[in-house]
Design a protein around this motif. Structure first.
Motif, PDB file in Angstrom:
ATOM      1  N   GLY A   1       0.815  -1.215   0.000  1.00  0.00           N
ATOM      2  CA  GLY A   1       0.000   0.000   0.000  1.00  0.00           C
ATOM      3  C   GLY A   1       0.843   1.258   0.000  1.00  0.00           C
ATOM      4  N   SER A   2       1.941   1.231   0.742  1.00  0.00           N
ATOM      5  CA  SER A   2       2.796   2.418   0.771  1.00  0.00           C
ATOM      6  C   SER A   2       3.513   2.622  -0.562  1.00  0.00           C
ATOM      7  CB  SER A   2       3.796   2.330   1.917  1.00  0.00           C
ATOM      8  OG  SER A   2       4.714   1.291   1.703  1.00  0.00           O
ATOM      9  N   VAL A   3       3.863   1.539  -1.245  1.00  0.00           N
ATOM     10  CA  VAL A   3       4.475   1.677  -2.573  1.00  0.00           C
ATOM     11  C   VAL A   3       3.483   2.298  -3.553  1.00  0.00           C
ATOM     12  CG1 VAL A   3       5.298   0.353  -4.559  1.00  0.00           C
ATOM     13  CG2 VAL A   3       6.196  -0.129  -2.303  1.00  0.00           C
ATOM     14  N   VAL A   4       2.251   1.819  -3.524  1.00  0.00           N
ATOM     15  CA  VAL A   4       1.221   2.374  -4.416  1.00  0.00           C
ATOM     16  C   VAL A   4       0.959   3.840  -4.089  1.00  0.00           C
ATOM     17  CG1 VAL A   4      -1.222   2.211  -5.020  1.00  0.00           C
ATOM     18  CG2 VAL A   4       0.163   0.148  -4.896  1.00  0.00           C
ATOM     19  N   LEU A   5       0.864   4.164  -2.814  1.00  0.00           N
ATOM     20  CA  LEU A   5       0.653   5.558  -2.428  1.00  0.00           C
ATOM     21  C   LEU A   5       1.849   6.435  -2.794  1.00  0.00           C
ATOM     22  CD1 LEU A   5      -1.102   5.082   1.007  1.00  0.00           C
ATOM     23  CD2 LEU A   5      -2.113   5.964  -1.091  1.00  0.00           C
ATOM     24  N   GLY A   6       3.064   5.912  -2.660  1.00  0.00           N
ATOM     25  CA  GLY A   6       4.253   6.660  -3.053  1.00  0.00           C
ATOM     26  C   GLY A   6       4.285   6.937  -4.541  1.00  0.00           C
ATOM     27  N   LEU A   7       3.888   5.937  -5.340  1.00  0.00           N
ATOM     28  CA  LEU A   7       3.827   6.141  -6.791  1.00  0.00           C
ATOM     29  C   LEU A   7       2.749   7.161  -7.157  1.00  0.00           C
ATOM     30  CD1 LEU A   7       4.287   2.488  -8.068  1.00  0.00           C
ATOM     31  CD2 LEU A   7       5.900   4.385  -8.297  1.00  0.00           C
TER      32      LEU A   7
ATOM     33  N   SER B   1       5.977  19.765 -12.585  1.00  0.00           N
ATOM     34  CA  SER B   1       6.964  19.126 -13.458  1.00  0.00           C
ATOM     35  C   SER B   1       8.150  20.024 -13.795  1.00  0.00           C
ATOM     36  CB  SER B   1       6.296  18.647 -14.745  1.00  0.00           C
ATOM     37  OG  SER B   1       5.782  19.760 -15.457  1.00  0.00           O
ATOM     38  N   GLY B   2       7.957  21.322 -13.855  1.00  0.00           N
ATOM     39  CA  GLY B   2       9.055  22.225 -14.187  1.00  0.00           C
ATOM     40  C   GLY B   2      10.058  22.421 -13.060  1.00  0.00           C
ATOM     41  N   ARG B   3       9.665  22.097 -11.842  1.00  0.00           N
ATOM     42  CA  ARG B   3      10.543  22.333 -10.693  1.00  0.00           C
ATOM     43  C   ARG B   3      11.148  21.049 -10.131  1.00  0.00           C
ATOM     44  NH1 ARG B   3       7.461  25.751  -6.510  1.00  0.00           N
ATOM     45  NH2 ARG B   3       9.492  25.581  -5.524  1.00  0.00           N
ATOM     46  N   LEU B   4      10.932  19.910 -10.793  1.00  0.00           N
ATOM     47  CA  LEU B   4      11.430  18.634 -10.298  1.00  0.00           C
ATOM     48  C   LEU B   4      12.472  18.060 -11.255  1.00  0.00           C
ATOM     49  CD1 LEU B   4       8.050  17.062  -9.166  1.00  0.00           C
ATOM     50  CD2 LEU B   4       9.950  17.653  -7.688  1.00  0.00           C
ATOM     51  N   PRO B   5      13.358  17.201 -10.748  1.00  0.00           N
ATOM     52  CA  PRO B   5      14.328  16.546 -11.640  1.00  0.00           C
ATOM     53  C   PRO B   5      13.637  15.480 -12.489  1.00  0.00           C
ATOM     54  CG  PRO B   5      14.638  15.832  -9.367  1.00  0.00           C
ATOM     55  CD  PRO B   5      13.590  16.886  -9.356  1.00  0.00           C
ATOM     56  N   SER B   6      14.369  14.544 -13.010  1.00  0.00           N
ATOM     57  CA  SER B   6      13.837  13.550 -13.941  1.00  0.00           C
ATOM     58  C   SER B   6      12.738  12.702 -13.309  1.00  0.00           C
ATOM     59  CB  SER B   6      14.964  12.641 -14.435  1.00  0.00           C
ATOM     60  OG  SER B   6      15.402  11.806 -13.385  1.00  0.00           O
ATOM     61  N   ARG B   7      11.897  12.134 -14.165  1.00  0.00           N
ATOM     62  CA  ARG B   7      10.777  11.313 -13.704  1.00  0.00           C
ATOM     63  C   ARG B   7      11.251  10.114 -12.898  1.00  0.00           C
ATOM     64  NH1 ARG B   7       5.893  11.891 -16.391  1.00  0.00           N
ATOM     65  NH2 ARG B   7       5.471   9.671 -16.187  1.00  0.00           N
ATOM     66  N   ARG B   8      12.319   9.501 -13.334  1.00  0.00           N
ATOM     67  CA  ARG B   8      12.849   8.324 -12.646  1.00  0.00           C
ATOM     68  C   ARG B   8      13.245   8.663 -11.213  1.00  0.00           C
ATOM     69  NH1 ARG B   8      17.622   5.308 -15.487  1.00  0.00           N
ATOM     70  NH2 ARG B   8      15.906   4.634 -16.801  1.00  0.00           N
ATOM     71  N   THR B   9      13.882   9.799 -11.036  1.00  0.00           N
ATOM     72  CA  THR B   9      14.288  10.231  -9.701  1.00  0.00           C
ATOM     73  C   THR B   9      13.082  10.514  -8.816  1.00  0.00           C
ATOM     74  OG1 THR B   9      16.277  11.222 -10.648  1.00  0.00           O
ATOM     75  CG2 THR B   9      15.656  11.936  -8.444  1.00  0.00           C
ATOM     76  N   VAL B  10      12.080  11.148  -9.384  1.00  0.00           N
ATOM     77  CA  VAL B  10      10.882  11.490  -8.604  1.00  0.00           C
ATOM     78  C   VAL B  10      10.136  10.226  -8.188  1.00  0.00           C
ATOM     79  CG1 VAL B  10       8.639  12.652  -8.705  1.00  0.00           C
ATOM     80  CG2 VAL B  10      10.657  13.759  -9.644  1.00  0.00           C
TER      81      VAL B  10
END
Length: 89
Positions: free
Chosen positions: A7-13, A24-33
């Motif tokens: 559940g925590s993995v799903v909520l984190g995603l 999206s403009g203020r965050l690094p790459s999608r993989r990192t996020v």
């Protein structure tokens, strides 16, 4: 504990996806996020489960979301600011 972890993995995603959609403009790459959100939520679930003990699934998931949000907030870059003439003088 396995349901709390999943559940925590799903909520984190989901939290990472929402952060990418709105900031999206203020965050690094999608993989990192996505990695940061997932690992932050897992750590939050582990920490909350350690403090409260077994049997507090909802509270554990709330702790996972809160700590996942905090770890994602650490990735934010400052927004661009424009100085007005009066502030620059």
């Amino acid at each position: 504990m396995i349901w709390e972890s999943l559940g925590s993995v799903v909520l984190g995603l989901a939290l990472s996806w929402a952060a990418l959609r709105s900031l999206s403009g203020r965050l690094p790459s999608r993989r990192t996020v996505f990695a940061t959100g997932t690992l932050g939520a897992l750590f939050g679930a582990y920490l909350t489960h350690s403090v409260l003990g077994p049997g507090h699934v909802l509270a554990t998931l709330i702790g996972a979301v809160l700590i996942g949000a905090v770890t994602l907030s650490l990735l934010l870059r400052p927004g661009s600011r424009r100085l007005s003439r009066s502030a620059a003088a």
